[in-house]
Design a protein around this motif. Sequence first.
Motif, PDB file in Angstrom:
ATOM      1  N   ILE A 252     -43.930 151.841  85.476  1.00  0.00           N
ATOM      2  CA  ILE A 252     -43.290 152.600  84.394  1.00  0.00           C
ATOM      3  C   ILE A 252     -43.361 151.822  83.086  1.00  0.00           C
ATOM      4  N   ALA A 253     -43.132 150.523  83.139  1.00  0.00           N
ATOM      5  CA  ALA A 253     -43.238 149.699  81.930  1.00  0.00           C
ATOM      6  C   ALA A 253     -44.674 149.711  81.413  1.00  0.00           C
ATOM      7  N   ALA A 254     -45.640 149.703  82.313  1.00  0.00           N
ATOM      8  CA  ALA A 254     -47.040 149.729  81.893  1.00  0.00           C
ATOM      9  C   ALA A 254     -47.384 151.057  81.223  1.00  0.00           C
ATOM     10  N   ILE A 255     -46.856 152.153  81.728  1.00  0.00           N
ATOM     11  CA  ILE A 255     -47.087 153.460  81.098  1.00  0.00           C
ATOM     12  C   ILE A 255     -46.575 153.434  79.663  1.00  0.00           C
ATOM     13  N   PHE A 256     -45.355 152.920  79.487  1.00  0.00           N
ATOM     14  CA  PHE A 256     -44.752 152.856  78.151  1.00  0.00           C
ATOM     15  C   PHE A 256     -45.564 151.943  77.237  1.00  0.00           C
ATOM     16  N   ASP A 257     -45.859 150.744  77.734  1.00  0.00           N
ATOM     17  CA  ASP A 257     -46.569 149.766  76.899  1.00  0.00           C
ATOM     18  C   ASP A 257     -47.988 150.218  76.554  1.00  0.00           C
ATOM     19  N   ASN A 258     -48.688 150.800  77.518  1.00  0.00           N
ATOM     20  CA  ASN A 258     -50.059 151.263  77.246  1.00  0.00           C
ATOM     21  C   ASN A 258     -50.083 152.380  76.215  1.00  0.00           C
ATOM     22  N   ALA A 259     -49.118 153.287  76.302  1.00  0.00           N
ATOM     23  CA  ALA A 259     -49.063 154.376  75.320  1.00  0.00           C
ATOM     24  C   ALA A 259     -48.809 153.828  73.918  1.00  0.00           C
ATOM     25  N   LEU A 260     -47.982 152.804  73.811  1.00  0.00           N
ATOM     26  CA  LEU A 260     -47.692 152.248  72.485  1.00  0.00           C
ATOM     27  C   LEU A 260     -48.810 151.336  71.998  1.00  0.00           C
ATOM     28  N   ASP A 261     -49.521 150.704  72.918  1.00  0.00           N
ATOM     29  CA  ASP A 261     -50.641 149.857  72.503  1.00  0.00           C
ATOM     30  C   ASP A 261     -51.785 150.683  71.917  1.00  0.00           C
ATOM     31  N   GLU A 262     -51.878 151.938  72.314  1.00  0.00           N
ATOM     32  CA  GLU A 262     -52.919 152.818  71.786  1.00  0.00           C
ATOM     33  C   GLU A 262     -52.607 153.298  70.375  1.00  0.00           C
ATOM     34  N   ALA A 263     -51.364 153.155  69.943  1.00  0.00           N
ATOM     35  CA  ALA A 263     -50.980 153.589  68.600  1.00  0.00           C
ATOM     36  C   ALA A 263     -51.570 152.614  67.577  1.00  0.00           C
ATOM     37  N   ALA A 264     -52.227 153.166  66.581  1.00  0.00           N
ATOM     38  CA  ALA A 264     -52.927 152.336  65.598  1.00  0.00           C
ATOM     39  C   ALA A 264     -51.998 151.788  64.520  1.00  0.00           C
ATOM     40  N   THR A 265     -50.971 152.540  64.160  1.00  0.00           N
ATOM     41  CA  THR A 265     -50.077 152.126  63.083  1.00  0.00           C
ATOM     42  C   THR A 265     -48.637 152.150  63.589  1.00  0.00           C
TER      43      THR A 265
END
Length: 162
Positions: free
Chosen positions: A54-67
């Motif tokens: 679950i933490a990886a889902i959250f972190d991966n989604a935010l790591d894809e954000a460019a700004t």
Amino acid sequence: MQDPTLLLRDIHQPPAPPFWPPAPGWWLLAGALLLVLGIVIALRWRRTRRRRQIAAIFDNALDEAATPTAEVAAISQLLRRAARRIDPEADRLQGDAWLAFLNRPTGSARRKRRANEAEGRFAGEPGRLLLEGAFRRKVDPADVAALRSLARARFQQWMLGR
């Protein structure tokens, strides 16, 4: 009166049973304890693995954000998806109703105590950033980092069903 040829000896106790091998009941008890220990370890391992996923889902989604603005939008989207697990209508809440829902304690009594300590954290600046940050031109990365830690904790709490 006594016959001198009759020699009486003291009663001898049989030897104590040996320590090894144990009786069958001890084997059953040891097996039951090992089974319970194995189940507890498996459940903890599973819960830890689920928490990491679950933490990886959250972190991966935010790591894809460019700004930082895109990161705030991703946080909002993830929280709204997780909120559906608590209340199917929660993702439609807007403004202060959404912030009140984010601040609402969930879970058992012990967890409610912890949630009460954290109550109102989304009501201040992090909450305003969550509501308006996706629409701002510039967002302070330090504010996004503070929002990220709060949102990650709430996301994990909702996804784990606590």
